[in-house]
Design a protein around this motif. Structure first.
Motif, mmCIF file in Angstrom:
data_model
loop_
_atom_site.group_PDB
_atom_site.id
_atom_site.type_symbol
_atom_site.label_atom_id
_atom_site.label_comp_id
_atom_site.label_asym_id
_atom_site.label_seq_id
_atom_site.Cartn_x
_atom_site.Cartn_y
_atom_site.Cartn_z
ATOM 1 N N GLY A 134 87.360 -83.269 37.387
ATOM 2 C CA GLY A 134 88.411 -82.992 38.529
ATOM 3 C C GLY A 134 89.345 -81.881 38.499
ATOM 4 N N SER A 135 90.092 -81.698 39.326
ATOM 5 C CA SER A 135 91.179 -80.629 39.301
ATOM 6 C C SER A 135 92.385 -81.124 38.891
ATOM 7 N N PRO A 136 93.102 -80.510 37.703
ATOM 8 C CA PRO A 136 94.078 -81.093 37.297
ATOM 9 C C PRO A 136 95.510 -80.542 37.978
ATOM 10 N N ARG A 137 95.309 -79.944 39.240
ATOM 11 C CA ARG A 137 96.471 -79.418 39.947
ATOM 12 C C ARG A 137 97.334 -80.552 40.678
ATOM 13 N N VAL A 138 96.945 -81.636 41.291
ATOM 14 C CA VAL A 138 97.720 -82.733 41.511
ATOM 15 C C VAL A 138 98.585 -83.239 40.456
ATOM 16 N N LEU A 139 98.047 -83.367 39.386
ATOM 17 C CA LEU A 139 98.782 -83.983 38.298
ATOM 18 C C LEU A 139 99.728 -82.942 37.665
ATOM 19 N N GLU A 140 99.483 -81.904 37.696
ATOM 20 C CA GLU A 140 100.642 -80.750 37.783
ATOM 21 C C GLU A 140 101.690 -80.818 38.263
ATOM 22 N N ALA A 141 101.269 -81.002 39.686
ATOM 23 C CA ALA A 141 102.517 -81.095 40.766
ATOM 24 C C ALA A 141 103.482 -82.315 40.418
ATOM 25 N N LEU A 142 102.865 -83.521 40.146
ATOM 26 C CA LEU A 142 103.517 -84.777 39.962
ATOM 27 C C LEU A 142 104.389 -84.663 38.500
ATOM 28 N N LEU A 143 103.801 -84.076 37.584
ATOM 29 C CA LEU A 143 104.588 -83.749 36.174
ATOM 30 C C LEU A 143 105.692 -82.891 36.258
ATOM 31 N N GLY A 144 105.376 -81.570 37.224
ATOM 32 C CA GLY A 144 106.345 -80.482 37.003
ATOM 33 C C GLY A 144 105.989 -79.525 35.800
ATOM 34 N N ARG A 145 104.758 -79.629 35.325
ATOM 35 C CA ARG A 145 104.418 -79.149 34.024
ATOM 36 C C ARG A 145 102.809 -79.184 34.093
ATOM 37 N N PRO A 146 102.307 -78.306 33.189
ATOM 38 C CA PRO A 146 100.904 -78.440 33.264
ATOM 39 C C PRO A 146 100.477 -79.886 32.291
ATOM 40 N N PRO A 147 99.398 -80.552 32.685
ATOM 41 C CA PRO A 147 99.158 -81.647 31.738
ATOM 42 C C PRO A 147 98.707 -81.279 30.291
ATOM 43 N N ARG A 148 98.773 -82.285 29.444
ATOM 44 C CA ARG A 148 98.553 -81.886 28.114
ATOM 45 C C ARG A 148 96.918 -81.712 27.827
ATOM 46 N N THR A 149 96.678 -80.582 27.139
ATOM 47 C CA THR A 149 95.265 -80.490 26.932
ATOM 48 C C THR A 149 94.749 -81.587 25.791
ATOM 49 N N PHE A 150 93.529 -81.460 25.424
ATOM 50 C CA PHE A 150 92.831 -82.343 24.341
ATOM 51 C C PHE A 150 93.576 -81.841 23.145
ATOM 52 N N ALA A 151 93.677 -80.864 22.736
ATOM 53 C CA ALA A 151 94.028 -80.131 21.420
ATOM 54 C C ALA A 151 95.592 -80.968 21.288
ATOM 55 N N GLN A 152 96.445 -80.782 22.468
ATOM 56 C CA GLN A 152 97.775 -81.121 22.236
ATOM 57 C C GLN A 152 97.957 -82.754 22.276
ATOM 58 N N HIS A 153 96.893 -83.308 22.810
ATOM 59 C CA HIS A 153 96.570 -84.733 22.475
ATOM 60 C C HIS A 153 96.363 -85.219 20.916
ATOM 61 N N LEU A 154 95.340 -84.288 20.683
ATOM 62 C CA LEU A 154 95.073 -84.746 19.138
ATOM 63 C C LEU A 154 96.337 -84.230 18.144
ATOM 64 N N SER A 155 97.030 -83.322 18.558
ATOM 65 C CA SER A 155 98.080 -82.693 17.703
ATOM 66 C C SER A 155 99.095 -84.083 17.573
ATOM 67 N N ALA A 156 99.200 -84.805 18.413
ATOM 68 C CA ALA A 156 100.209 -86.070 18.304
ATOM 69 C C ALA A 156 99.629 -87.119 17.632
ATOM 70 N N LEU A 157 98.594 -87.193 17.188
ATOM 71 C CA LEU A 157 97.995 -88.286 16.309
ATOM 72 C C LEU A 157 97.862 -87.910 14.876
ATOM 73 N N ASP A 158 97.968 -88.914 13.978
ATOM 74 C CA ASP A 158 97.629 -88.871 12.650
ATOM 75 C C ASP A 158 96.162 -89.027 12.671
ATOM 76 N N VAL A 159 95.421 -88.797 11.392
ATOM 77 C CA VAL A 159 93.943 -89.013 11.388
ATOM 78 C C VAL A 159 93.495 -90.507 11.588
ATOM 79 N N SER A 160 94.408 -91.466 11.583
ATOM 80 C CA SER A 160 93.647 -92.816 11.941
ATOM 81 C C SER A 160 93.739 -92.950 13.520
ATOM 82 N N GLY A 161 94.269 -91.864 14.263
ATOM 83 C CA GLY A 161 94.066 -92.108 15.633
ATOM 84 C C GLY A 161 95.433 -92.504 16.117
ATOM 85 N N GLU A 162 96.601 -93.056 15.334
ATOM 86 C CA GLU A 162 97.763 -93.544 16.090
ATOM 87 C C GLU A 162 98.829 -92.354 16.323
ATOM 88 N N LEU A 163 99.558 -92.561 17.123
ATOM 89 C CA LEU A 163 100.558 -91.447 17.565
ATOM 90 C C LEU A 163 101.676 -91.301 16.354
#
Length: 282
Positions: free
Chosen positions: A252-281
């Motif tokens: 789908g389109s990220p435009r609605v979420l971006e408007a709600l957040l006031g910023r771009p949604p996190r990319t998958f790479a950004q999501h992964l960068s917040a995890l350790d190798v066990s998959g925990e934040l």
């Protein structure tokens, strides 16, 4: 006060955390009386209650400024149960209801989507001020595979290797929910919560490999056997869901979420960068 149902689950817990981050008082409704330190640490008023008993839930809604209505996933009673809670919210005088739905609830090939579509329909006749949040599939759903990918170099895909999903970070979904629960001017709105990029399983594997510093390949996990019968509701819905994703993807389109957040949604790479190798934040 804001009430969050199914607060013991991943989505409910994330919404409670997002509201706590805004300094808001939260009543977290959970399904059992076991300790919930992850919620009490957020100063939530944790109450065990059966969501299928609206008479028990209604007093817990009295005086609430807003209700975030999540129904437990893959539950065959969602349409009837959530509709009954909407009526309880109206009787209790809840100021605002936000219903946690799903992207494309009208897709009748997926029964658990159709159940949410019927709840959305009931909102129109419910006599409440309402908003609806429709998230895409969560990036977090793949977190459990990160440790396996680190060990084996394999990422398993039950939706095949060709079609894409616009995976959304659950933290972004929770922040959007907090906006819908607290900000004016959004009544009667239906809001999609979609990640910023369509991702095939091979692309997800590539990004996971970059995060882990090793090659990761996507492997197609082809379903074994027929679709489970409707009586096995969760398994039935999960199989039909992945069959739908395999055939059509889920983007789908990220435009609605971006408007709600006031910023771009996190990319998958950004999501992964917040995890350790066990998959925990981290």
């Amino acid at each position: 006060m804001i009430v969050v149902t199914a607060a013991g689950g991943a989505t409910g817990g994330a919404v409670v955390r997002a509201l706590w981050g805004r300094g808001l008082r939260v009543r977290a409704l959970v399904g059992s009386g076991r300790p919930r330190p992850e919620l009490t640490a957020l100063s939530a008023d944790v109450v065990a209650v059966d969501l299928t008993d609206p008479a028990a839930v209604e007093p817990l809604l009295t005086g609430a400024d807003a209700l975030y209505l999540i129904w437990p996933n893959f539950d065959p009673g969602e349409t009837a149960g959530a509709t009954a809670l909407l009526a309880a919210a109206r009787r209790a005088g809840v100021g605002r209801v936000v219903y946690h739905s799903v992207l494309r609830p009208q897709a009748r090939s997926m029964p658990h989507h159709a159940a949410k579509d019927r709840v959305e329909e009931a909102l129109d006749a419910g006599g409440l001020r309402w908003r609806v949040l429709q998230p895409c599939a969560y990036a977090d759903n793949l977190d459990g595979q990160l440790a396996e990918a680190a060990d084996t170099g394999v990422l398993r895909s039950p939706w095949g290797l060709e079609q894409a999903q616009s995976l959304v970070d659950l933290r972004d979904v929770a922040d959007a929910a907090a906006t819908l629960l607290t900000e004016d001017g959004l009544d009667g709105g239906t809001f999609e919560a979609v990640g910023p990029e369509p991702l095939t399983a091979p692309r997800i594997a590539e990004l996971a490999g970059a995060r882990l510093g090793r090659e990761v390949r996507a492997v197609d996990v082809v379903p074994d056997g027929p679709v489970p019968p409707p009586q096995e509701y969760a398994a039935h819905c999960a199989r039909l869901m992945f069959d739908h994703y395999r055939a059509h993807g889920f983007t789908g389109s990220p435009r609605v979420l971006e408007a709600l957040l006031g910023r771009p949604p996190r990319t998958f790479a950004q999501h992964l960068s917040a995890l350790d190798v066990s998959g925990e934040l981290r």
